[in-house]
Motif scaffolding. Structure first.
Motif, PDB file in Angstrom:
ATOM      1  N   PHE A   1      38.261 116.691 145.156  1.00  0.00           N
ATOM      2  CA  PHE A   1      38.229 118.129 144.919  1.00  0.00           C
ATOM      3  C   PHE A   1      38.068 118.918 146.207  1.00  0.00           C
ATOM      4  CE2 PHE A   1      36.166 116.118 141.185  1.00  0.00           C
ATOM      5  CZ  PHE A   1      37.202 116.326 140.297  1.00  0.00           C
TER       6      PHE A   1
ATOM      7  N   GLU B   1      36.209 123.617 143.829  1.00  0.00           N
ATOM      8  CA  GLU B   1      36.238 122.700 142.689  1.00  0.00           C
ATOM      9  C   GLU B   1      35.045 121.757 142.738  1.00  0.00           C
ATOM     10  OE1 GLU B   1      39.995 120.734 142.791  1.00  0.00           O
ATOM     11  OE2 GLU B   1      41.104 122.557 142.346  1.00  0.00           O
TER      12      GLU B   1
ATOM     13  N   TYR C   1      32.083 123.515 141.361  1.00  0.00           N
ATOM     14  CA  TYR C   1      32.155 123.550 139.899  1.00  0.00           C
ATOM     15  C   TYR C   1      31.577 122.261 139.305  1.00  0.00           C
ATOM     16  CZ  TYR C   1      34.240 123.680 135.248  1.00  0.00           C
ATOM     17  OH  TYR C   1      34.431 123.654 133.892  1.00  0.00           O
TER      18      TYR C   1
ATOM     19  N   LYS D   1      31.829 129.499 141.237  1.00  0.00           N
ATOM     20  CA  LYS D   1      32.281 128.257 140.605  1.00  0.00           C
ATOM     21  C   LYS D   1      31.099 127.385 140.197  1.00  0.00           C
ATOM     22  CE  LYS D   1      36.788 128.351 140.737  1.00  0.00           C
ATOM     23  NZ  LYS D   1      37.634 128.163 139.577  1.00  0.00           N
TER      24      LYS D   1
END
Length: 121
Positions: A69, A73, A76, A109
């Motif tokens: 990622f 990301e 997240y 995120k």
């Protein structure tokens, strides 16, 4: 008047946010610290000054996932990992302390991942 750098301005914003955000046993504080490469998150009970749950992007559990990622990301997924650990500790509700950072990018995120993982704030 001296010009203040980004770090000093962030500290001023963080103090301003911390005046309003207090963590209790029922609703602890989710605190975010972000560096250029990594992100660190803690759930803190401010009444006892005790860290209940912590997660960072340096942990072995996370590094296995992080190879796939990008940074946002990864944040997240870090939020989802935090929510999973918080549920094991019996924490469902938290108050979000963004640490003086703007609510965008990695911080946003991370919050979205924690919400999707089951934390309420």
């Amino acid at each position: 008047m001296s010009k203040k750098n980004k770090r000093e301005l962030r500290k001023i914003r963080h103090k301003r946010v911390r005046k309003k955000v207090k963590g209790t046993k029922e609703k602890p504080r989710l605190c975010v610290f972000r560096s250029n490469k990594h992100i660190y998150v803690q759930i803190i009970d401010d009444e006892k000054a005790h860290t209940l749950v912590s997660v960072s992007s340096l942990e072995k559990d996370f590094r296995v996932l992080n190879k796939k990622f990008s940074t946002s990301e990864g944040a997240y997924h870090l939020g989802k990992l935090l929510a999973e650990r918080a549920k094991k500790a019996g924490i469902v509700k938290v108050c979000f302390d963004r640490g003086g950072y703007p609510y965008q990018g990695r911080v946003k995120k991370l919050a979205e991942g924690a919400r999707e993982g089951g934390l309420i704030f």
